[in-house]
Design a protein around this motif. Structure first.
Motif, PDB file in Angstrom:
ATOM      1  N   TYR A  29       5.631  11.375 -24.219  1.00 54.01           N
ATOM      2  CA  TYR A  29       5.355  11.487 -25.649  1.00 54.01           C
ATOM      3  C   TYR A  29       5.797  10.241 -26.412  1.00 54.01           C
ATOM      4  O   TYR A  29       5.098   9.777 -27.320  1.00 54.01           O
ATOM      5  CB  TYR A  29       6.034  12.727 -26.219  1.00 54.01           C
ATOM      6  N   ALA A  30       6.956   9.690 -26.063  1.00 54.71           N
ATOM      7  CA  ALA A  30       7.407   8.471 -26.737  1.00 54.71           C
ATOM      8  C   ALA A  30       6.446   7.313 -26.470  1.00 54.71           C
ATOM      9  O   ALA A  30       6.133   6.523 -27.365  1.00 54.71           O
ATOM     10  CB  ALA A  30       8.825   8.116 -26.265  1.00 54.71           C
ATOM     11  N   TRP A  31       5.960   7.232 -25.230  1.00 55.59           N
ATOM     12  CA  TRP A  31       5.017   6.164 -24.870  1.00 55.59           C
ATOM     13  C   TRP A  31       3.701   6.319 -25.622  1.00 55.59           C
ATOM     14  O   TRP A  31       3.160   5.344 -26.158  1.00 55.59           O
ATOM     15  CB  TRP A  31       4.780   6.181 -23.365  1.00 55.59           C
ATOM     16  N   LYS A  32       3.182   7.526 -25.661  1.00 53.12           N
ATOM     17  CA  LYS A  32       1.902   7.755 -26.346  1.00 53.12           C
ATOM     18  C   LYS A  32       2.021   7.520 -27.845  1.00 53.12           C
ATOM     19  O   LYS A  32       1.051   7.120 -28.503  1.00 53.12           O
ATOM     20  CB  LYS A  32       1.407   9.182 -26.072  1.00 53.12           C
ATOM     21  N   HIS A  43      -0.700  17.455 -29.209  1.00 54.66           N
ATOM     22  CA  HIS A  43      -0.305  18.231 -30.385  1.00 54.66           C
ATOM     23  C   HIS A  43       1.095  18.823 -30.262  1.00 54.66           C
ATOM     24  O   HIS A  43       1.682  19.249 -31.250  1.00 54.66           O
ATOM     25  CB  HIS A  43      -1.322  19.351 -30.660  1.00 54.66           C
ATOM     26  N   PHE A  44       1.671  18.815 -29.052  1.00 57.58           N
ATOM     27  CA  PHE A  44       3.027  19.327 -28.888  1.00 57.58           C
ATOM     28  C   PHE A  44       4.061  18.438 -29.586  1.00 57.58           C
ATOM     29  O   PHE A  44       5.166  18.891 -29.884  1.00 57.58           O
ATOM     30  CB  PHE A  44       3.388  19.436 -27.401  1.00 57.58           C
ATOM     31  N   GLN A  45       3.721  17.176 -29.820  1.00 56.07           N
ATOM     32  CA  GLN A  45       4.718  16.272 -30.397  1.00 56.07           C
ATOM     33  C   GLN A  45       4.454  15.944 -31.864  1.00 56.07           C
ATOM     34  O   GLN A  45       5.100  15.045 -32.408  1.00 56.07           O
ATOM     35  CB  GLN A  45       4.804  14.980 -29.579  1.00 56.07           C
ATOM     36  N   TYR A  46       3.561  16.640 -32.498  1.00 59.43           N
ATOM     37  CA  TYR A  46       3.265  16.321 -33.889  1.00 59.43           C
ATOM     38  C   TYR A  46       4.517  16.394 -34.768  1.00 59.43           C
ATOM     39  O   TYR A  46       4.794  15.492 -35.562  1.00 59.43           O
ATOM     40  CB  TYR A  46       2.184  17.253 -34.442  1.00 59.43           C
ATOM     41  N   HIS A  47       5.270  17.483 -34.675  1.00 59.46           N
ATOM     42  CA  HIS A  47       6.479  17.607 -35.486  1.00 59.46           C
ATOM     43  C   HIS A  47       7.553  16.617 -35.029  1.00 59.46           C
ATOM     44  O   HIS A  47       8.218  15.978 -35.852  1.00 59.46           O
ATOM     45  CB  HIS A  47       7.032  19.037 -35.407  1.00 59.46           C
ATOM     46  N   ALA A  48       7.717  16.490 -33.721  1.00 58.50           N
ATOM     47  CA  ALA A  48       8.771  15.626 -33.185  1.00 58.50           C
ATOM     48  C   ALA A  48       8.554  14.158 -33.521  1.00 58.50           C
ATOM     49  O   ALA A  48       9.516  13.399 -33.686  1.00 58.50           O
ATOM     50  CB  ALA A  48       8.852  15.802 -31.669  1.00 58.50           C
ATOM     51  N   SER A  49       7.302  13.747 -33.637  1.00 58.17           N
ATOM     52  CA  SER A  49       7.001  12.329 -33.850  1.00 58.17           C
ATOM     53  C   SER A  49       7.589  11.793 -35.150  1.00 58.17           C
ATOM     54  O   SER A  49       7.828  10.590 -35.270  1.00 58.17           O
ATOM     55  CB  SER A  49       5.488  12.107 -33.835  1.00 58.17           C
ATOM     56  N   ALA A  50       7.842  12.672 -36.119  1.00 63.62           N
ATOM     57  CA  ALA A  50       8.379  12.215 -37.401  1.00 63.62           C
ATOM     58  C   ALA A  50       9.700  11.481 -37.223  1.00 63.62           C
ATOM     59  O   ALA A  50       9.981  10.516 -37.946  1.00 63.62           O
ATOM     60  CB  ALA A  50       8.559  13.403 -38.345  1.00 63.62           C
ATOM     61  N   ALA A  51      10.514  11.912 -36.252  1.00 59.86           N
ATOM     62  CA  ALA A  51      11.827  11.287 -36.046  1.00 59.86           C
ATOM     63  C   ALA A  51      11.684   9.839 -35.592  1.00 59.86           C
ATOM     64  O   ALA A  51      12.326   8.937 -36.151  1.00 59.86           O
ATOM     65  CB  ALA A  51      12.622  12.094 -35.027  1.00 59.86           C
ATOM     66  N   LEU A  52      10.848   9.599 -34.577  1.00 57.28           N
ATOM     67  CA  LEU A  52      10.686   8.232 -34.081  1.00 57.28           C
ATOM     68  C   LEU A  52       9.923   7.365 -35.079  1.00 57.28           C
ATOM     69  O   LEU A  52      10.183   6.157 -35.183  1.00 57.28           O
ATOM     70  CB  LEU A  52       9.966   8.243 -32.734  1.00 57.28           C
ATOM     71  N   LEU A  53       8.992   7.948 -35.810  1.00 55.08           N
ATOM     72  CA  LEU A  53       8.272   7.172 -36.823  1.00 55.08           C
ATOM     73  C   LEU A  53       9.209   6.751 -37.950  1.00 55.08           C
ATOM     74  O   LEU A  53       9.113   5.626 -38.463  1.00 55.08           O
ATOM     75  CB  LEU A  53       7.103   7.989 -37.378  1.00 55.08           C
ATOM     76  N   ALA A  81       4.043   5.268 -29.195  1.00 54.48           N
ATOM     77  CA  ALA A  81       4.115   3.818 -29.370  1.00 54.48           C
ATOM     78  C   ALA A  81       2.797   3.132 -29.021  1.00 54.48           C
ATOM     79  O   ALA A  81       2.390   2.163 -29.671  1.00 54.48           O
ATOM     80  CB  ALA A  81       5.250   3.246 -28.517  1.00 54.48           C
ATOM     81  N   PHE A  82       2.124   3.642 -27.987  1.00 55.35           N
ATOM     82  CA  PHE A  82       0.863   3.056 -27.520  1.00 55.35           C
ATOM     83  C   PHE A  82      -0.174   4.169 -27.343  1.00 55.35           C
ATOM     84  O   PHE A  82      -0.379   4.661 -26.231  1.00 55.35           O
ATOM     85  CB  PHE A  82       1.078   2.309 -26.195  1.00 55.35           C
ATOM     86  N   PRO A  83      -0.812   4.594 -28.420  1.00 52.55           N
ATOM     87  CA  PRO A  83      -1.759   5.716 -28.352  1.00 52.55           C
ATOM     88  C   PRO A  83      -3.116   5.316 -27.762  1.00 52.55           C
ATOM     89  O   PRO A  83      -4.138   5.267 -28.444  1.00 52.55           O
ATOM     90  CB  PRO A  83      -1.894   6.145 -29.815  1.00 52.55           C
ATOM     91  N   VAL A  84      -3.096   5.021 -26.470  1.00 53.50           N
ATOM     92  CA  VAL A  84      -4.335   4.659 -25.773  1.00 53.50           C
ATOM     93  C   VAL A  84      -4.607   5.692 -24.691  1.00 53.50           C
ATOM     94  O   VAL A  84      -3.710   6.392 -24.224  1.00 53.50           O
ATOM     95  CB  VAL A  84      -4.237   3.246 -25.145  1.00 53.50           C
ATOM     96  N   ASP A  85      -5.870   5.791 -24.309  1.00 53.44           N
ATOM     97  CA  ASP A  85      -6.308   6.734 -23.274  1.00 53.44           C
ATOM     98  C   ASP A  85      -5.891   8.163 -23.596  1.00 53.44           C
ATOM     99  O   ASP A  85      -5.441   8.920 -22.726  1.00 53.44           O
ATOM    100  CB  ASP A  85      -5.738   6.332 -21.902  1.00 53.44           C
ATOM    101  N   LEU A  86      -6.040   8.544 -24.865  1.00 57.12           N
ATOM    102  CA  LEU A  86      -5.727   9.909 -25.264  1.00 57.12           C
ATOM    103  C   LEU A  86      -6.842  10.840 -24.794  1.00 57.12           C
ATOM    104  O   LEU A  86      -8.019  10.538 -24.946  1.00 57.12           O
ATOM    105  CB  LEU A  86      -5.576  10.007 -26.782  1.00 57.12           C
ATOM    106  N   VAL A  87      -6.473  11.980 -24.231  1.00 53.14           N
ATOM    107  CA  VAL A  87      -7.460  12.957 -23.779  1.00 53.14           C
ATOM    108  C   VAL A  87      -6.984  14.342 -24.177  1.00 53.14           C
ATOM    109  O   VAL A  87      -5.803  14.567 -24.459  1.00 53.14           O
ATOM    110  CB  VAL A  87      -7.681  12.892 -22.250  1.00 53.14           C
ATOM    111  N   PHE A  88      -7.901  15.275 -24.201  1.00 51.55           N
ATOM    112  CA  PHE A  88      -7.569  16.643 -24.621  1.00 51.55           C
ATOM    113  C   PHE A  88      -6.686  17.329 -23.581  1.00 51.55           C
ATOM    114  O   PHE A  88      -5.733  18.031 -23.914  1.00 51.55           O
ATOM    115  CB  PHE A  88      -8.846  17.452 -24.842  1.00 51.55           C
ATOM    116  N   ILE A  89      -7.001  17.132 -22.298  1.00 51.99           N
ATOM    117  CA  ILE A  89      -6.204  17.710 -21.219  1.00 51.99           C
ATOM    118  C   ILE A  89      -5.830  16.594 -20.246  1.00 51.99           C
ATOM    119  O   ILE A  89      -6.714  16.002 -19.613  1.00 51.99           O
ATOM    120  CB  ILE A  89      -6.966  18.824 -20.473  1.00 51.99           C
ATOM    121  N   TYR A  90      -4.536  16.299 -20.141  1.00 60.43           N
ATOM    122  CA  TYR A  90      -4.054  15.278 -19.226  1.00 60.43           C
ATOM    123  C   TYR A  90      -3.899  15.872 -17.819  1.00 60.43           C
ATOM    124  O   TYR A  90      -3.650  17.077 -17.670  1.00 60.43           O
ATOM    125  CB  TYR A  90      -2.708  14.732 -19.690  1.00 60.43           C
TER     126      TYR A  90
END
Length: 202
Positions: free
Chosen positions: A86-89, A168-178, A91-100
């Motif tokens: 999640y931290a990597w995605k 979408h699991f990290q939407y809330h969590a991302s606020a801290a790193l942002l 910082a670098f939101p590339v190759d995003l897919v609906f199901i990894y």
């Protein structure tokens, strides 16, 4: 009342009481017994909401059976790798897919333990360095990991049948790193401005 409404909207907000303690520690360097007692009603609501959601996941959604039969060690492997994912995605939101692709877990593979060990080491390092770099980075890391906790594999959720992670699991969590990134950029800009001002006086 607002917290109860938040829980009814998204049960992941159950982590709020713990995050508030982290914020108090960040601002004041510690927290008191009064701080803890004032958050007990929030904690009770959060625990009740979390347990109810876990119950629904297993009894109504169907998150039980062979696809969720993980050992404690495997759950730790999922959690450690998911945090870095999640931290990597973020910082670098590339190759995003609906199901990894779902990872193959192997507790006997030493390289898979690098993820959870690295996450613990990073958090410990930030805590140890708090007097030099401030409490902000450690607080942001704790809030990030704490908000992610319900989706890190320690509880069964139905999407784990297909993948251990979902953006979408990290939407809330991302606020801290942002917020941490924003503070870092602001500090860097201030430092650059002071250097320019100093160069101008020379």
């Amino acid at each position: 009342a607002l917290f109860a409404c938040a829980l009814l909207s998204k049960s992941v907000t159950a982590t709020l009481p713990a995050l508030l303690l982290v914020v108090v520690w960040w601002k004041r360097g510690g927290f008191t017994k009064r701080d803890i007692l004032s958050l007990l009603p929030f904690l009770a609501l959060g625990v009740a909401s979390g347990l109810y959601t876990a119950h629904l996941e297993t009894t109504h959604v169907g998150a039980e059976g062979e696809d969720w039969a993980f050992t404690p060690a495997e759950r730790v492997l999922v959690a450690g790798r998911a945090v870095w994912f999640y931290a990597w995605k973020l910082a670098f939101p590339v190759d995003l897919v609906f199901i990894y692709p779902r990872w193959t877990l192997d507790a006997s593979a030493a390289w898979q333990w690098l993820f959870p060990c690295g996450a613990v080491a990073a958090a410990a390092a930030l805590l140890l360095l708090r007097d030099r770099i401030g409490r902000g980075p450690a607080a942001a890391a704790l809030c990030f990991g704490g908000t992610l906790f319900p989706a890190l594999g320690f509880f069964n959720v139905y999407p784990f049948r297909y993948s251990f992670v979902a953006d979408h699991f990290q939407y809330h969590a991302s606020a801290a790193l942002l917020a941490l990134a924003g503070a870092g950029l602001a500090r860097a800009a201030g430092t650059l401005e002071r250097l320019r001002a100093g160069a101008g006086r020379m």
